[in-house]
Structure formats: structure tokens, C-alpha cells
Design a protein around this motif. Sequence first.
Motif, mmCIF file in Angstrom:
data_model
loop_
_atom_site.group_PDB
_atom_site.id
_atom_site.type_symbol
_atom_site.label_atom_id
_atom_site.label_comp_id
_atom_site.label_asym_id
_atom_site.label_seq_id
_atom_site.Cartn_x
_atom_site.Cartn_y
_atom_site.Cartn_z
ATOM 1 N N GLY A 29 6.633 -0.522 -5.452
ATOM 2 C CA GLY A 29 5.687 0.579 -5.570
ATOM 3 C C GLY A 29 4.514 0.382 -4.634
ATOM 4 N N GLY A 30 3.643 1.374 -4.602
ATOM 5 C CA GLY A 30 2.468 1.312 -3.739
ATOM 6 C C GLY A 30 1.257 1.896 -4.428
ATOM 7 N N VAL A 31 0.205 2.071 -3.668
ATOM 8 C CA VAL A 31 -0.987 2.724 -4.210
ATOM 9 C C VAL A 31 -1.030 4.183 -3.761
ATOM 10 N N GLU A 32 -0.164 4.561 -2.830
ATOM 11 C CA GLU A 32 0.008 5.958 -2.451
ATOM 12 C C GLU A 32 1.452 6.176 -2.021
ATOM 13 N N THR A 79 0.807 -1.221 0.000
ATOM 14 C CA THR A 79 0.000 0.000 0.000
ATOM 15 C C THR A 79 0.843 1.275 0.000
ATOM 16 N N HIS A 80 1.753 1.417 0.963
ATOM 17 C CA HIS A 80 2.490 2.662 1.135
ATOM 18 C C HIS A 80 3.907 2.626 0.562
ATOM 19 N N ASN A 81 4.342 1.465 0.076
ATOM 20 C CA ASN A 81 5.710 1.319 -0.431
ATOM 21 C C ASN A 81 6.707 1.889 0.575
ATOM 22 N N SER A 82 6.578 1.431 1.820
ATOM 23 C CA SER A 82 7.415 2.003 2.879
ATOM 24 C C SER A 82 8.191 0.961 3.686
ATOM 25 N N ARG A 83 7.715 -0.292 3.720
ATOM 26 C CA ARG A 83 8.368 -1.295 4.555
ATOM 27 C C ARG A 83 8.546 -2.621 3.797
#
Length: 203
Positions: free
Chosen positions: A80-83, A51-55
Amino acid sequence: MTLYPQLAASIEKAKTLPIPEERTEILQVLIDYVQEKIDKGQEINLNFICTHNSRRSQFSQIWGKVAAAYHGIEVNSFSGGVEVTAFNERAVSSIQRFGFKVSKEGKGNPKYFVFYSNDEDPIVAFSKVYDDPANAPARFAAVMTCSHADENCPFIPGAEARIPVRYEDPKAFDDTALEAEKYDERSLQIASEMLYVFSRIKK
């Protein structure tokens, strides 16, 4: 390719982790995709999506690239993510503990240059949507690393395969005494599974 010593030791540790049978069944779909691309002599593009392409998707992009290189397989590894958010600093700290060397450029949503060997270009990691220009526009496998993105993105334009490989989110342990331990646990799990995937490929 010569890996940094601490990272090489982390990889040896990851290789010893047992992978449950239910996970090997999930990973087999990714193995089959990569093997088919190898057999056809085609470029391998993997886009790890969360979702957040963060972890989790960042861990997967990084470990996917390194695991493939470790086994001598050329792979283009993206995420990648959706946001758009940012590559979470807790996750960045985790990969550093495993022996990656990291430099940072910019603020807000900085770019991180993740080095695993002096012989190879760094992995460039930052939060972005899955169809960001930095990623492959087509002929890639969308590897869905979280349930939210998997369930809320029924269609990924350009993807020729959609492969769910979901991981639990270490975010649940943010700002707790278990934070570093749980981030490292997830990172090591992803490392072990990516190493397993590429160990099964026949070149």
C-alpha cells in the motif's frame, strides 16, 4: 509448488547475490517478526508500504510472497501507499523479464494478476492506500520500503510492528538508457533479500 522455469532460474540467480552486513542487520528485524509469528502459530501478514505503491512496495509484495512460498512458509503479502497512483508499467515489465506471467484488467489504476506457478493463485497487484480493504486491517507488520513514507507516516493504524526496509527508487532512471537495468537491479535486490529472510526461518 512448481515455479515457472524462467522464474526458478531468476530465483537461483537472486540466491547468489551477496547481502552486505548492514542489510542483514536491517533484515533481522523482519526475520525476528516472522519467526515469532511462526513460533506462536499465528497468521503472518506483511504490508509493504511506499509513498505511491507503484514500484518498490509492489516488488516487495510480489517477491515476499514468492520467497515465502519457495521456502514453504504461508504468508499473506500486501502492499500500500499514502496515495493512489498505479503499479508502474516499467516495474510490471521488470517482473515479466524475471519470469512472472502477468495479466491486466482495467485502466487508469489497473489490477495486475501476477502468476508464479500453475499450482498457486495469482498475486493481485494494484496501487492502493495502506489501509485499503484488500489489505489486512490489523495484526500486520508495516514494512516501510521508502524513506518518504517511513518519515511521513509516523503511525500506521492496525500495525503491530513497524519495520523499515528501505530501497533506492528506480524511478530516478525513468526514460534513460539505464531504465530497464536499474528496475531489474532493484527487483533482484528485493528478491535476494526476501529469499534471505525466509531462508532464516525455522519452521
